[in-house]
Design an enzyme around this catalytic site. Structure first.
Site, short mmCIF file in Angstrom:
data_model
loop_
_atom_site.label_atom_id
_atom_site.label_comp_id
_atom_site.label_asym_id
_atom_site.label_seq_id
_atom_site.Cartn_x
_atom_site.Cartn_y
_atom_site.Cartn_z
N ASN A 147 -1.35 6.78 -10.39
CA ASN A 147 -2.43 7.50 -9.67
C ASN A 147 -1.94 8.43 -8.59
O ASN A 147 -2.77 8.59 -7.52
CB ASN A 147 -3.61 6.58 -9.33
CG ASN A 147 -3.29 5.44 -8.47
OD1 ASN A 147 -2.02 5.39 -7.99
ND2 ASN A 147 -4.08 4.43 -8.14
N ARG A 286 -2.93 3.11 3.50
CA ARG A 286 -3.67 1.68 4.00
C ARG A 286 -4.19 1.70 5.19
O ARG A 286 -3.59 2.11 6.14
CB ARG A 286 -2.69 0.81 3.58
CG ARG A 286 -2.28 0.21 2.28
CD ARG A 286 -3.51 -0.32 1.37
NE ARG A 286 -3.00 -0.67 0.07
CZ ARG A 286 -3.17 0.26 -1.08
NH1 ARG A 286 -3.55 1.54 -0.93
NH2 ARG A 286 -2.84 -0.09 -2.27
N GLN A 315 -11.71 -4.32 2.66
CA GLN A 315 -12.60 -3.58 1.53
C GLN A 315 -13.32 -4.80 0.53
O GLN A 315 -12.56 -5.68 0.22
CB GLN A 315 -11.38 -3.01 0.77
CG GLN A 315 -10.87 -1.73 1.34
CD GLN A 315 -10.05 -0.67 0.54
OE1 GLN A 315 -9.79 0.50 1.06
NE2 GLN A 315 -10.17 -1.11 -0.65
N HIS A 334 -12.92 3.72 -1.37
CA HIS A 334 -11.44 3.84 -2.00
C HIS A 334 -11.47 4.29 -3.38
O HIS A 334 -11.67 3.59 -4.35
CB HIS A 334 -10.85 2.43 -1.67
CG HIS A 334 -9.31 2.25 -2.12
ND1 HIS A 334 -8.45 1.27 -1.55
CD2 HIS A 334 -8.62 3.36 -2.59
CE1 HIS A 334 -7.47 1.61 -1.83
NE2 HIS A 334 -7.37 2.73 -2.53
N1 NAI Z 1 -5.66 5.31 -1.93
C1 NAI Z 1 -5.13 5.09 -3.05
O1 NAI Z 1 -6.02 4.94 -3.99
C2 NAI Z 1 -3.65 4.82 -3.17
C3 NAI Z 1 -2.81 4.61 -2.28
N2 NAI Z 1 -1.66 4.40 -2.40
C4 NAI Z 1 -0.96 3.83 -1.28
O2 NAI Z 1 0.13 5.05 -1.17
C5 NAI Z 1 1.59 4.24 -0.89
C6 NAI Z 1 2.65 5.16 -1.41
O3 NAI Z 1 2.63 5.36 -2.89
P1 NAI Z 1 3.77 6.23 -3.55
O4 NAI Z 1 3.88 7.41 -2.91
O5 NAI Z 1 3.41 6.07 -4.89
O6 NAI Z 1 4.89 5.02 -3.22
P2 NAI Z 1 6.55 5.34 -3.18
O7 NAI Z 1 7.07 3.91 -3.37
O8 NAI Z 1 6.82 6.28 -4.23
O9 NAI Z 1 6.72 5.80 -1.82
C7 NAI Z 1 6.88 5.28 -0.52
C8 NAI Z 1 7.65 6.16 0.32
O10 NAI Z 1 7.25 5.29 1.72
C9 NAI Z 1 8.72 5.33 2.30
N3 NAI Z 1 8.58 4.13 3.35
C10 NAI Z 1 8.38 2.81 3.45
N4 NAI Z 1 8.42 2.26 4.54
C11 NAI Z 1 8.45 3.42 5.35
C12 NAI Z 1 8.63 3.28 6.64
N5 NAI Z 1 8.79 2.30 7.53
N6 NAI Z 1 9.03 4.65 7.34
C13 NAI Z 1 9.11 5.63 6.59
N7 NAI Z 1 8.83 5.61 5.19
C14 NAI Z 1 8.79 4.60 4.74
C15 NAI Z 1 9.76 4.83 1.38
O11 NAI Z 1 11.04 5.26 1.56
C16 NAI Z 1 9.06 5.82 0.00
O12 NAI Z 1 9.66 6.96 -0.07
C17 NAI Z 1 1.38 3.07 -1.64
O13 NAI Z 1 2.26 2.02 -1.30
C18 NAI Z 1 -0.19 2.56 -1.50
O14 NAI Z 1 -0.35 1.89 -0.17
C19 NAI Z 1 -1.01 4.61 -3.80
C20 NAI Z 1 -1.99 4.58 -4.82
C21 NAI Z 1 -3.33 4.82 -4.48
#
Ligand code: NAI
Length: 385
Positions: A147, A286, A315, A334
């Protein structure tokens, strides 16, 4: 035989739609990085159906029960008397979702000695205590990429909605029969020319940057893993070493980092206070990455011209959660990652993960967050315990 306990959000309040708005959804074989979309051996639902709520059961019931497994699906997840907590002690697998999270705390993991696999039907496994999962050798897997684009589209929509002040203008049409153009225009701007940044440029963050590039904005980002130079050049990205530098440089900031100890409470009074007056903050990552009350203070004082997102803590949020009624906000439930399009992919990925686990074959590395007592796969790149 295994017991699979699945926690999903409730069915629609007025029952399932007699007919869906569309007859089909596009077929997508690969995600933007080349990863294939889920490849389960079978599928017992039609893509585009509502499978994400309790009765839909992610389309897994026939598959699991045919093979003799026990499949319990519930939305009742809070407290010791909930179906979730009552069924947990002898469950082998828990499936949950960020939209309606069953919080798998260390206490609950300790009470589930048979638990071997926690699947997130979606992305973001922060509702699982990852440290406890590591210590108890519970594998955590999620439907990586399922997603990501859904969320990126939602974030772009909310950025535009805030900057253009769309929702109040829409309400003038539905709630008021007048023709109040000045009221609609008084907080409405163009995005063109603004500096827009993402905090974390993973799958979602990069998709947001790509989608915003045609709006003739300047694009900024920070991430603990710097993007390849070719991508920085292609999108003309300004890299910031840390979030503080990013926050003070942009007009619009969209958060796309996982929630973990490094990011919890990051957007507090001080960080938001360092943003330009009249900035916009969008958070589809989040809720707990932002200090709840600092956000309220900032929209009330005008430090933030608007806040939007779809993530809350807890939530569901209580009826008196201040983000429901604070000014200049465009919050949704959400929902960004659970469009019917997204459901088809994360339900199929959940089935693929279960097929592998039940057959004792490896789960795709990109789906893994914790495995064999360590952060693994995607988890080792994005999380700390
Ligand atoms: N609202 C919703 O329905 C959804 C929300 N999400 C949220 O989005 C987040 C990201 O998803 P993706 O992009 O798919 O994950 P991803 O794993 O591809 O990207 C996460 C990025 O965050 C970076 N990162 C982690 N800690 C960091 C920090 N302290 N400072 C700077 N960069 C940092 C990582 O290096 C990585 O590039 C998920 O962990 C989830 O919490 C994801 C899918 C659905």
């Amino acid at each position: 035989m295994a017991k699979i306990l699945c926690v999903l959000y409730d069915d629609p309040a007025d029952g399932f739609p007699p007919r869906y708005a569309r007859d089909d959804i596009p077929t997508i074989d690969r995600y933007p990085d080349g990863q294939s979309t889920p490849t389960p051996e079978g599928l017992d639902f039609r893509p585009g159906e509502l499978v994400g709520s309790v009765s839909g059961g992610l389309g897994l019931r026939n598959f699991l029960e045919r093979a003799g497994h026990e499949f319990v699906v519930t939305s009742d997840k809070e407290g010791p008397d909930s179906v979730f907590e009552r069924e947990l002690p002898d469950a082998d697998v828990v499936i949950s979702q960020p939209f309606w999270p069953a919080y798998l705390t260390s206490d609950l993991i300790a009470k589930a000695p048979r638990l071997r696999l926690a699947i997130t039907a979606g992305i973001g496994s922060d509702h699982v205590d990852l440290k406890a999962a590591v210590e108890n050798k519970v594998t955590v897997a999620e439907a990586t990429y399922s997603n990501s684009i859904s969320v990126a589209e939602h974030a772009v929509m909310q950025i535009l909605a805030l900057v253009r002040d769309y929702l109040p203008a829409h309400r003038l049409v539905t709630d008021d029969r007048g023709w109040h153009i000045a009221d609609a225009a008084q907080r409405s701007y163009d995005l063109e020319g603004m500096a827009v940044g993402v905090m974390a440029a993973g799958r979602i963050g990069v998709a947001v940057l790509r989608r915003l590039a045609p709006f003739d904005v300047t694009l900024h980002y920070t991430d603990k893993n710097r993007l390849p130079i070719e991508l920085e050049e292609e999108l003309n990205l300004v890299f910031h070493e840390d979030v503080r530098s990013l926050a003070s440089a942009v007009d619009v900031l969209s958060i796309h980092a996982p929630l973990h100890p490094e990011t919890k409470g990051l957007f507090d009074d001080e960080l938001i206070g360092s943003m330009k007056r009249g900035s916009y903050l969008v958070n589809t990552a989040r809720a707990a990455i932002c200090d709840r009350d600092a956000v309220v203070r900032a929209v009330e004082s005008g430090r933030l011209a608007g806040y939007a997102g779809d993530v809350w803590y807890p939530q569901p949020p209580p009826a008196d959660h201040p983000w429901r009624n604070m000014p200049h906000q465009g919050m949704t439930p959400h929902v960004s990652g659970t469009t019917l399009s997204a459901q088809a992919r994360y339900a199929a990925a959940t089935r693929e993960i279960l097929e592998n686990w039940l057959a004792g074959t490896p789960i795709r590395d990109e789906y893994l967050i914790v495995d064999q007592g360590h952060l693994a796969g995607s988890g080792s790149r994005s999380y700390t315990t």
